[in-house]
Design a protein around this motif. Sequence first.
Motif, PDB file in Angstrom:
ATOM      1  N   LEU A 315       0.818  -1.208   0.000  1.00  0.00           N
ATOM      2  CA  LEU A 315       0.000   0.000   0.000  1.00  0.00           C
ATOM      3  C   LEU A 315       0.860   1.270   0.000  1.00  0.00           C
ATOM      4  CD1 LEU A 315      -2.710  -1.112   2.572  1.00  0.00           C
ATOM      5  CD2 LEU A 315      -3.047  -0.743   0.128  1.00  0.00           C
ATOM      6  N   ALA A 316       2.130   1.146   0.371  1.00  0.00           N
ATOM      7  CA  ALA A 316       3.001   2.325   0.440  1.00  0.00           C
ATOM      8  C   ALA A 316       3.653   2.654  -0.900  1.00  0.00           C
ATOM      9  CB  ALA A 316       4.090   2.107   1.487  1.00  0.00           C
ATOM     10  N   ILE A 317       3.845   1.645  -1.754  1.00  0.00           N
ATOM     11  CA  ILE A 317       4.490   1.885  -3.054  1.00  0.00           C
ATOM     12  C   ILE A 317       3.731   2.921  -3.879  1.00  0.00           C
ATOM     13  CG2 ILE A 317       5.148   0.821  -5.241  1.00  0.00           C
ATOM     14  CD1 ILE A 317       5.805  -1.722  -3.733  1.00  0.00           C
ATOM     15  N   PRO A 318       2.374   2.865  -3.964  1.00  0.00           N
ATOM     16  CA  PRO A 318       1.676   3.913  -4.721  1.00  0.00           C
ATOM     17  C   PRO A 318       1.936   5.312  -4.198  1.00  0.00           C
ATOM     18  CG  PRO A 318       0.201   2.088  -4.258  1.00  0.00           C
ATOM     19  CD  PRO A 318       1.456   1.833  -3.497  1.00  0.00           C
ATOM     20  N   GLN A 319       2.083   5.474  -2.897  1.00  0.00           N
ATOM     21  CA  GLN A 319       2.367   6.791  -2.338  1.00  0.00           C
ATOM     22  C   GLN A 319       3.718   7.305  -2.824  1.00  0.00           C
ATOM     23  OE1 GLN A 319       1.985   6.494   1.927  1.00  0.00           O
ATOM     24  NE2 GLN A 319      -0.093   5.678   1.821  1.00  0.00           N
ATOM     25  N   MET A 320       4.695   6.404  -2.896  1.00  0.00           N
ATOM     26  CA  MET A 320       6.015   6.792  -3.405  1.00  0.00           C
ATOM     27  C   MET A 320       5.941   7.182  -4.882  1.00  0.00           C
ATOM     28  SD  MET A 320       8.449   6.472  -1.062  1.00  0.00           S
ATOM     29  CE  MET A 320       8.737   5.727   0.547  1.00  0.00           C
ATOM     30  N   ILE A 321       5.178   6.426  -5.665  1.00  0.00           N
ATOM     31  CA  ILE A 321       5.050   6.718  -7.099  1.00  0.00           C
ATOM     32  C   ILE A 321       4.393   8.074  -7.306  1.00  0.00           C
ATOM     33  CG2 ILE A 321       3.936   5.978  -9.243  1.00  0.00           C
ATOM     34  CD1 ILE A 321       4.249   3.104  -8.271  1.00  0.00           C
ATOM     35  N   ILE A 322       3.320   8.343  -6.550  1.00  0.00           N
ATOM     36  CA  ILE A 322       2.630   9.625  -6.669  1.00  0.00           C
ATOM     37  C   ILE A 322       3.539  10.761  -6.231  1.00  0.00           C
ATOM     38  CG2 ILE A 322       0.718  10.989  -5.751  1.00  0.00           C
ATOM     39  CD1 ILE A 322      -0.925   8.439  -5.659  1.00  0.00           C
ATOM     40  N   ALA A 323       4.325  10.544  -5.171  1.00  0.00           N
ATOM     41  CA  ALA A 323       5.236  11.586  -4.702  1.00  0.00           C
ATOM     42  C   ALA A 323       6.281  11.915  -5.755  1.00  0.00           C
ATOM     43  CB  ALA A 323       5.899  11.141  -3.403  1.00  0.00           C
ATOM     44  N   GLU A 324       6.873  10.881  -6.367  1.00  0.00           N
ATOM     45  CA  GLU A 324       7.873  11.123  -7.417  1.00  0.00           C
ATOM     46  C   GLU A 324       7.240  11.822  -8.603  1.00  0.00           C
ATOM     47  OE1 GLU A 324       9.470  10.729 -11.186  1.00  0.00           O
ATOM     48  OE2 GLU A 324       7.967   9.236 -10.608  1.00  0.00           O
ATOM     49  N   THR A 325       6.034  11.400  -8.986  1.00  0.00           N
ATOM     50  CA  THR A 325       5.349  12.016 -10.113  1.00  0.00           C
ATOM     51  C   THR A 325       5.058  13.486  -9.837  1.00  0.00           C
ATOM     52  OG1 THR A 325       4.316   9.889 -10.658  1.00  0.00           O
ATOM     53  CG2 THR A 325       3.340  11.854 -11.622  1.00  0.00           C
ATOM     54  N   ALA A 326       4.614  13.776  -8.616  1.00  0.00           N
ATOM     55  CA  ALA A 326       4.302  15.168  -8.258  1.00  0.00           C
ATOM     56  C   ALA A 326       5.555  16.037  -8.280  1.00  0.00           C
ATOM     57  CB  ALA A 326       3.650  15.206  -6.879  1.00  0.00           C
ATOM     58  N   LEU A 327       6.645  15.530  -7.715  1.00  0.00           N
ATOM     59  CA  LEU A 327       7.885  16.319  -7.684  1.00  0.00           C
ATOM     60  C   LEU A 327       8.418  16.556  -9.097  1.00  0.00           C
ATOM     61  CD1 LEU A 327       9.766  14.706  -4.648  1.00  0.00           C
ATOM     62  CD2 LEU A 327       8.649  16.938  -4.739  1.00  0.00           C
ATOM     63  N   SER A 328       8.408  15.518  -9.923  1.00  0.00           N
ATOM     64  CA  SER A 328       8.906  15.667 -11.294  1.00  0.00           C
ATOM     65  C   SER A 328       7.989  16.567 -12.109  1.00  0.00           C
ATOM     66  CB  SER A 328       9.025  14.293 -11.957  1.00  0.00           C
ATOM     67  OG  SER A 328       9.932  13.476 -11.247  1.00  0.00           O
ATOM     68  N   PHE A 329       6.685  16.474 -11.874  1.00  0.00           N
ATOM     69  CA  PHE A 329       5.724  17.323 -12.587  1.00  0.00           C
ATOM     70  C   PHE A 329       5.950  18.796 -12.255  1.00  0.00           C
ATOM     71  CE2 PHE A 329       1.580  19.518 -12.619  1.00  0.00           C
ATOM     72  CZ  PHE A 329       1.249  19.363 -13.958  1.00  0.00           C
ATOM     73  N   LEU A 330       6.313  19.070 -10.996  1.00  0.00           N
ATOM     74  CA  LEU A 330       6.559  20.448 -10.569  1.00  0.00           C
ATOM     75  C   LEU A 330       7.946  20.948 -10.962  1.00  0.00           C
ATOM     76  CD1 LEU A 330       4.940  20.278  -7.021  1.00  0.00           C
ATOM     77  CD2 LEU A 330       4.004  21.386  -9.055  1.00  0.00           C
ATOM     78  N   GLY A 331       8.771  20.033 -11.497  1.00  0.00           N
ATOM     79  CA  GLY A 331      10.088  20.435 -11.970  1.00  0.00           C
ATOM     80  C   GLY A 331      11.174  20.421 -10.929  1.00  0.00           C
ATOM     81  N   ILE A 332      10.904  19.847  -9.750  1.00  0.00           N
ATOM     82  CA  ILE A 332      11.922  19.814  -8.694  1.00  0.00           C
ATOM     83  C   ILE A 332      12.315  18.386  -8.350  1.00  0.00           C
ATOM     84  CG2 ILE A 332      11.282  22.015  -7.666  1.00  0.00           C
ATOM     85  CD1 ILE A 332       9.579  20.522  -5.687  1.00  0.00           C
ATOM     86  N   GLY A 333      11.867  17.435  -9.147  1.00  0.00           N
ATOM     87  CA  GLY A 333      12.228  16.039  -8.931  1.00  0.00           C
ATOM     88  C   GLY A 333      13.227  15.597  -9.979  1.00  0.00           C
ATOM     89  N   LEU A 334      12.916  14.507 -10.648  1.00  0.00           N
ATOM     90  CA  LEU A 334      13.761  14.027 -11.734  1.00  0.00           C
ATOM     91  C   LEU A 334      13.652  14.968 -12.926  1.00  0.00           C
ATOM     92  CD1 LEU A 334      12.913  10.222 -11.490  1.00  0.00           C
ATOM     93  CD2 LEU A 334      14.908  11.407 -10.580  1.00  0.00           C
ATOM     94  N   ARG A 335      14.752  15.097 -13.643  1.00  0.00           N
ATOM     95  CA  ARG A 335      14.788  16.027 -14.765  1.00  0.00           C
ATOM     96  C   ARG A 335      15.309  15.310 -15.996  1.00  0.00           C
ATOM     97  NH1 ARG A 335      18.241  19.388 -10.609  1.00  0.00           N
ATOM     98  NH2 ARG A 335      16.590  20.189  -9.244  1.00  0.00           N
ATOM     99  N   PRO A 336      14.948  15.831 -17.201  1.00  0.00           N
ATOM    100  CA  PRO A 336      15.516  15.252 -18.420  1.00  0.00           C
ATOM    101  C   PRO A 336      17.037  15.298 -18.354  1.00  0.00           C
ATOM    102  CG  PRO A 336      13.740  16.757 -18.927  1.00  0.00           C
ATOM    103  CD  PRO A 336      14.019  16.911 -17.458  1.00  0.00           C
ATOM    104  N   PRO A 337      17.746  14.314 -18.928  1.00  0.00           N
ATOM    105  CA  PRO A 337      17.241  13.279 -19.834  1.00  0.00           C
ATOM    106  C   PRO A 337      16.635  12.050 -19.164  1.00  0.00           C
ATOM    107  CG  PRO A 337      19.611  13.087 -19.624  1.00  0.00           C
ATOM    108  CD  PRO A 337      19.212  14.286 -18.810  1.00  0.00           C
ATOM    109  N   VAL A 338      16.507  12.034 -17.830  1.00  0.00           N
ATOM    110  CA  VAL A 338      15.823  10.921 -17.180  1.00  0.00           C
ATOM    111  C   VAL A 338      14.365  10.922 -17.626  1.00  0.00           C
ATOM    112  CG1 VAL A 338      15.128   9.946 -14.964  1.00  0.00           C
ATOM    113  CG2 VAL A 338      17.362  11.018 -15.202  1.00  0.00           C
TER     114      VAL A 338
END
Length: 390
Positions: A315-338
């Motif tokens: 049940l915790a894995i989805p929370q991690m996925i959403i957190a990474e998606t939110a951070l990357s969507f806002l531009g402060i998480g993973l960045r291209p070329p990733v």
Amino acid sequence: MVTVKDNFSQLKTNTDSVSKALPNEAESRINFASQWQLTWWRFRKHKLALVSGVVVILIYLVAIFAEFLAPFTTERKIPKLSYAPPQSLHFWENTEDGIQFDLFVYNYITEIDVLSLKRNFKTDTTKKIPVRFFVKGEPYHLFGLIPLERHFIGPVDIKAPMYLLGADRLGRDLFSRIIYGTRVSMSIGLVGVVLSLVIGVLLGGISAYYGGTTDMLIQRLVEILRSMPTIPLWMGMAAAIPDFWSPELVYFMITIILSVIGWTWLAQAVRGKFYSLKTEDFVVAAKLDGCSEMQVIVFHMIPSFVSHIIATLTLAIPQMIIAETALSFLGIGLRPPVVSWGVLLREAQNVRVLSTSPWLFLSGIAVVIAVLALNFLGDGIRDAADPYKS
């Protein structure tokens, strides 16, 4: 002399004995079954969880074999086909001899609007692009070790356009990028949860086992972290990552950030379970047998509720996925070329672009499918973790 009446009585007696034996046999089977057998018997009754488990396995298989399943690499692009719409994959062709099997997509016709200078695409039904399974395409290394050139599906001509889910602003294949993004988004959730597991189980177990001042200090730390708003805290920590760091190092740091915040819920769950177990007979017996305190925690107490830990982690894995998606969507998480689902969703930030190219939001649908499947699977495991529950 044996009569028909005697035979009927004997048959009835045998039937009654069998009917009485069957419940006893089933009850005996349950009584002597292991914890894992009881968990599996209950889990397989949860049909939605079984289907979700299959979906989760398929998603992780896509992540493992991304290079083979993706028709192209993430950076393969045709600039003149930026924002090209999805192409329909055709399996049949009408010929003079009848309907024949033929795998292909139609090419594009590009027109430029004189007034708006907008590039419009139409389907060119006069020009087919042959598509094949297990086709030879761009070279890659499977698992980073095995050099291969075969892809699961792709055009016969490696330079021909094939956009099954459309193209982005640089003319890159969105289908291939979503497949590659599956590896990053799903693995960051898995790795982050594993790190949270180590921290949460260790601190939660120590907190409950020792109690007193140790318990008070650990629980105050948990309460302080849980009282902080999650998203702003993640944003502050992620914004501190320097821009000049390599993509691999950024990926590692994002995983650490998610784990540092995510261990608190598991620590509290483990603490409550330890309190209920530390007075049990098997724990007392382990202490009398000479086991050290750490051995009692690691080898006796934790295995007794490992099914509950698995359910909580699922049940915790989805929370991690959403957190990474939110951070990357806002531009402060993973960045291209990733390439991750969150990075791909950044393309959909512009409402004007999204209105003309709605297929850019397909990576968001991938997030929804993965999160729902993991949640349903976690619910099923959580219910099955207590096999004695009616």
